[in-house]
Design a protein around this motif. Structure first.
Motif, PDB file in Angstrom:
ATOM      1  N   ASN A 144       0.485  -1.336  -0.335  1.00 45.13           N
ATOM      2  CA  ASN A 144       0.190   0.226   0.338  1.00 45.13           C
ATOM      3  C   ASN A 144       1.035   1.216   0.081  1.00 45.13           C
ATOM      4  N   LYS A 145       1.827   1.336   0.817  1.00 43.48           N
ATOM      5  CA  LYS A 145       2.984   2.450   0.597  1.00 43.48           C
ATOM      6  C   LYS A 145       3.372   2.021  -0.949  1.00 43.48           C
ATOM      7  N   LEU A 146       4.046   1.214  -1.211  1.00 48.35           N
ATOM      8  CA  LEU A 146       4.927   1.575  -2.219  1.00 48.35           C
ATOM      9  C   LEU A 146       3.416   1.431  -3.873  1.00 48.35           C
ATOM     10  N   LEU A 147       2.471   2.047  -3.503  1.00 47.27           N
ATOM     11  CA  LEU A 147       0.774   2.187  -4.814  1.00 47.27           C
ATOM     12  C   LEU A 147       0.659   3.983  -3.881  1.00 47.27           C
ATOM     13  N   GLN A 148       0.988   4.375  -2.557  1.00 52.65           N
ATOM     14  CA  GLN A 148       0.852   5.502  -2.355  1.00 52.65           C
ATOM     15  C   GLN A 148       1.979   6.351  -2.907  1.00 52.65           C
ATOM     16  N   GLY A 149       3.107   6.087  -2.465  1.00 58.91           N
ATOM     17  CA  GLY A 149       3.916   6.586  -3.843  1.00 58.91           C
ATOM     18  C   GLY A 149       4.434   6.640  -5.233  1.00 58.91           C
ATOM     19  N   ARG A 150       3.290   5.340  -5.540  1.00 56.62           N
ATOM     20  CA  ARG A 150       3.349   5.935  -7.074  1.00 56.62           C
ATOM     21  C   ARG A 150       2.753   6.726  -7.415  1.00 56.62           C
ATOM     22  N   SER A 151       1.817   6.792  -6.911  1.00 61.96           N
ATOM     23  CA  SER A 151       0.934   7.784  -7.217  1.00 61.96           C
ATOM     24  C   SER A 151       0.574   8.914  -7.105  1.00 61.96           C
ATOM     25  N   ASN A 152       1.239   9.200  -6.052  1.00 67.39           N
ATOM     26  CA  ASN A 152       2.204  10.594  -5.667  1.00 67.39           C
ATOM     27  C   ASN A 152       3.320  11.470  -6.840  1.00 67.39           C
ATOM     28  N   SER A 153       3.754   9.971  -7.425  1.00 69.42           N
ATOM     29  CA  SER A 153       4.652  10.524  -8.593  1.00 69.42           C
ATOM     30  C   SER A 153       3.903  10.381  -9.538  1.00 69.42           C
TER      31      SER A 153
END
Length: 172
Positions: A144-153
């Motif tokens: 989930n943390k990884l996906l949130q980072g990708r969403s921000n990117s």
């Protein structure tokens, strides 16, 4: 009585619509007292004490004048119920205030059933299954943390693309 209607079961509320008002009020009061754990004069006095500002038992003459403010009633009732439950549990599951042996026996049986139920519930998932679920939760939180980072990117990339388009428009 109307303000404490949330303490009534749905069955009781449905039943109240079919009985006369005076009888319904009496049923409401009885069920509210039952929900609060008031079973005799001693617990009623404890309830009255909990609802009085100076924690004394008000007399019939001063009852209406000496009750706590309406905003404090729920907190006082919660404290009363917690205190009564602690008293019952500290007596080893037996409420000595209950009048009949049948009520004591019923309370003991209910406590045994509750204990048995929670022992069974503690064994629903094996230790290995618990470890698997714990590890899965940890990994899912990481994902989930990884996906949130990708969403921000992705949001950053969209912003940069808009700036790039604006700059191209200015150059042309």
């Amino acid at each position: 009585c109307d303000e404490a209607g949330f303490l009534l079961d749905n069955k009781v509320q449905k039943l109240l619509s079919s009985v006369p008002k005076a009888e319904g009020e009496l049923m409401k009061i009885q069920n509210i007292m039952k929900a609060l754990g008031v079973v005799d004069g001693t617990t009623f006095d404890a309830l009255a004490s909990a609802l009085s500002p100076d924690s004394t038992v008000p007399t019939a003459d001063t009852m209406k004048l000496m009750l706590v403010h309406a905003n404090d009633v729920i907190l006082r009732l919660k404290g009363f119920v917690d205190q009564e439950q602690r008293a019952i549990s500290s007596q080893g599951g037996k409420a000595l205030r209950l009048a009949t042996a049948t009520q004591r026996l019923e309370l003991r049986r209910r406590a045994e059933k509750d204990k048995e139920y929670w022992e069974q519930m503690s064994k629903v998932i094996s230790d290995k299954g618990h470890r698997v679920w714990t590890h899965l939760e940890k990994e899912l939180l990481s994902y989930n943390k990884l996906l949130q980072g990708r969403s921000n990117s992705l949001q950053n990339v969209i912003g940069l693309q808009k700036q790039n388009d604006e700059l191209r428009a200015l150059l042309n």
